[in-house]
Design a protein around this motif. Structure first.
Motif, PDB file in Angstrom:
ATOM      1  N   GLY A   1      10.443   0.140  -7.869  1.00 44.17           N
ATOM      2  CA  GLY A   1       9.511  -0.055  -6.761  1.00 44.17           C
ATOM      3  C   GLY A   1       8.434  -1.076  -7.057  1.00 44.17           C
ATOM      4  N   ILE A   2       7.992  -1.158  -8.323  1.00 44.59           N
ATOM      5  CA  ILE A   2       6.897  -2.087  -8.594  1.00 44.59           C
ATOM      6  C   ILE A   2       7.391  -3.529  -8.651  1.00 44.59           C
ATOM      7  CG2 ILE A   2       5.645  -0.292  -9.832  1.00 44.59           C
ATOM      8  CD1 ILE A   2       6.200  -1.818 -12.409  1.00 44.59           C
ATOM      9  N   GLY A   3       8.722  -3.725  -8.749  1.00 45.83           N
ATOM     10  CA  GLY A   3       9.237  -5.088  -8.666  1.00 45.83           C
ATOM     11  C   GLY A   3       8.931  -5.724  -7.318  1.00 45.83           C
ATOM     12  N   LEU A   4       8.854  -4.894  -6.271  1.00 47.50           N
ATOM     13  CA  LEU A   4       8.477  -5.403  -4.951  1.00 47.50           C
ATOM     14  C   LEU A   4       7.072  -5.994  -4.980  1.00 47.50           C
ATOM     15  CD1 LEU A   4       9.821  -2.560  -2.619  1.00 47.50           C
ATOM     16  CD2 LEU A   4      10.640  -4.919  -2.724  1.00 47.50           C
TER      17      LEU A   4
ATOM     18  N   TRP B   1       0.816  -1.205   0.000  1.00 46.06           N
ATOM     19  CA  TRP B   1       0.000   0.000   0.000  1.00 46.06           C
ATOM     20  C   TRP B   1       0.853   1.260   0.000  1.00 46.06           C
ATOM     21  CZ3 TRP B   1      -4.604  -0.838  -1.564  1.00 46.06           C
ATOM     22  CH2 TRP B   1      -5.219  -2.073  -1.311  1.00 46.06           C
ATOM     23  N   THR B   2       2.051   1.175   0.581  1.00 44.16           N
ATOM     24  CA  THR B   2       2.964   2.317   0.518  1.00 44.16           C
ATOM     25  C   THR B   2       3.419   2.564  -0.908  1.00 44.16           C
ATOM     26  OG1 THR B   2       3.758   1.877   2.769  1.00 44.16           O
ATOM     27  CG2 THR B   2       5.151   3.248   1.366  1.00 44.16           C
ATOM     28  N   VAL B   3       3.793   1.483  -1.607  1.00 44.72           N
ATOM     29  CA  VAL B   3       4.197   1.612  -3.013  1.00 44.72           C
ATOM     30  C   VAL B   3       3.037   2.148  -3.849  1.00 44.72           C
ATOM     31  CG1 VAL B   3       4.893   0.315  -5.072  1.00 44.72           C
ATOM     32  CG2 VAL B   3       5.978  -0.161  -2.874  1.00 44.72           C
ATOM     33  N   LEU B   4       1.825   1.692  -3.564  1.00 42.91           N
ATOM     34  CA  LEU B   4       0.650   2.169  -4.298  1.00 42.91           C
ATOM     35  C   LEU B   4       0.525   3.685  -4.193  1.00 42.91           C
ATOM     36  CD1 LEU B   4      -2.098   1.847  -5.763  1.00 42.91           C
ATOM     37  CD2 LEU B   4      -3.122   1.481  -3.505  1.00 42.91           C
TER      38      LEU B   4
ATOM     39  N   ILE C   1      -2.348  -4.403  -8.138  1.00 40.03           N
ATOM     40  CA  ILE C   1      -1.684  -3.098  -8.214  1.00 40.03           C
ATOM     41  C   ILE C   1      -0.519  -3.153  -9.193  1.00 40.03           C
ATOM     42  CG2 ILE C   1      -0.361  -1.400  -6.895  1.00 40.03           C
ATOM     43  CD1 ILE C   1      -2.079  -2.252  -4.449  1.00 40.03           C
ATOM     44  N   TYR C   2       0.227  -4.249  -9.185  1.00 38.13           N
ATOM     45  CA  TYR C   2       1.352  -4.398 -10.116  1.00 38.13           C
ATOM     46  C   TYR C   2       0.868  -4.338 -11.564  1.00 38.13           C
ATOM     47  CZ  TYR C   2       5.116  -6.621 -12.743  1.00 38.13           C
ATOM     48  OH  TYR C   2       6.083  -6.905 -13.675  1.00 38.13           O
TER      49      TYR C   2
END
Length: 219
Positions: free
Chosen positions: A116-119, A24-27, A181-182
């Motif tokens: 970041g989206i790789g996470l 959710w932080t990455v989002l 989200i990814y």
């Protein structure tokens, strides 16, 4: 259930909760970053479309640091560096170098936006298995407790099984949003890169037009 669970299952639950927090932080972070990138690109693309020459574009984009503005500046700088040789060497080499610059800027900008989206991909693929590990460990621990108590009473078995299944549930809670989200960000970044490529193509057309006017003026 968390307090009564085995420490290994507790560690798995904490890990999955942390993974969900990261998701959710990455989002939130990437939503803001992509929105800003889209707005900057739209402004720069509008400037390119409403300018008459590449020199005018560079002048109007002075101070901007988005990838499309960098494309325009880099193309104009390459034009200036190649100016002395254009009459003898022609324009084909310049156009090839400019296209190489635009392609590299597009690739690097896309890679920066993907950071970041790789996470999310990792969490989405690994999360269910981490939760399953916690479930297997919890059930194994529950069976050990059954053997030690020497009873199969449901009141004895159920709490341990429930604690174990909670780990699987948390794994799915962490993984499903991460995958959704990814995929959303992959589509958004692909759309942004397409718009950036359109801006690069507009810069190439403007450069070609400037070169044609230059040749016509000297003939």
């Amino acid at each position: 259930m968390f307090e009564a669970a085995h420490w290994v299952v507790q560690a798995v639950m904490i890990l999955l909760a942390a993974a969900s927090f990261v998701t959710w932080t990455v989002l939130l972070f990437k939503l803001v970053e992509i929105a800003i990138a889209r707005r900057r690109l739209a402004r720069t693309a509008a400037t390119v479309e409403t300018s008459a020459t590449l020199e005018e574009v560079v002048r109007r984009l002075a101070g901007r640091k988005d990838p499309a503005a960098f494309m325009a500046r880099a193309s104009f700088e390459e034009l200036q560096r190649s100016d002395a040789a254009l009459d003898l060497a022609g324009t084909a080499g310049l156009k090839e170098r400019v296209r190489s610059i635009l392609e590299r800027v597009e690739a690097q900008a896309g890679e920066r936006l993907r950071r970041g989206i790789g996470l999310l991909a990792t969490i989405g693929s690994v999360g269910p298995f981490v939760g399953l590990f916690g479930t297997v460990w919890g059930i194994m621990n529950a069976f050990i407790g059954i053997s030690q108590s020497q009873t199969t009473n449901l009141a004895v078995v159920a709490p341990g099984i429930a604690e174990a299944l909670l780990a699987t549930g948390l794994g799915l809670v962490a993984a499903i949003p991460a995958v959704v989200i990814y995929n959303h960000f992959v589509r958004s970044i692909a759309s942004w890169r397409l718009s950036l490529a359109d801006a690069g193509a507009a810069i190439e057309r403007m450069l070609s037009r400037d070169l044609d006017y230059r040749s016509a003026g000297r003939s």
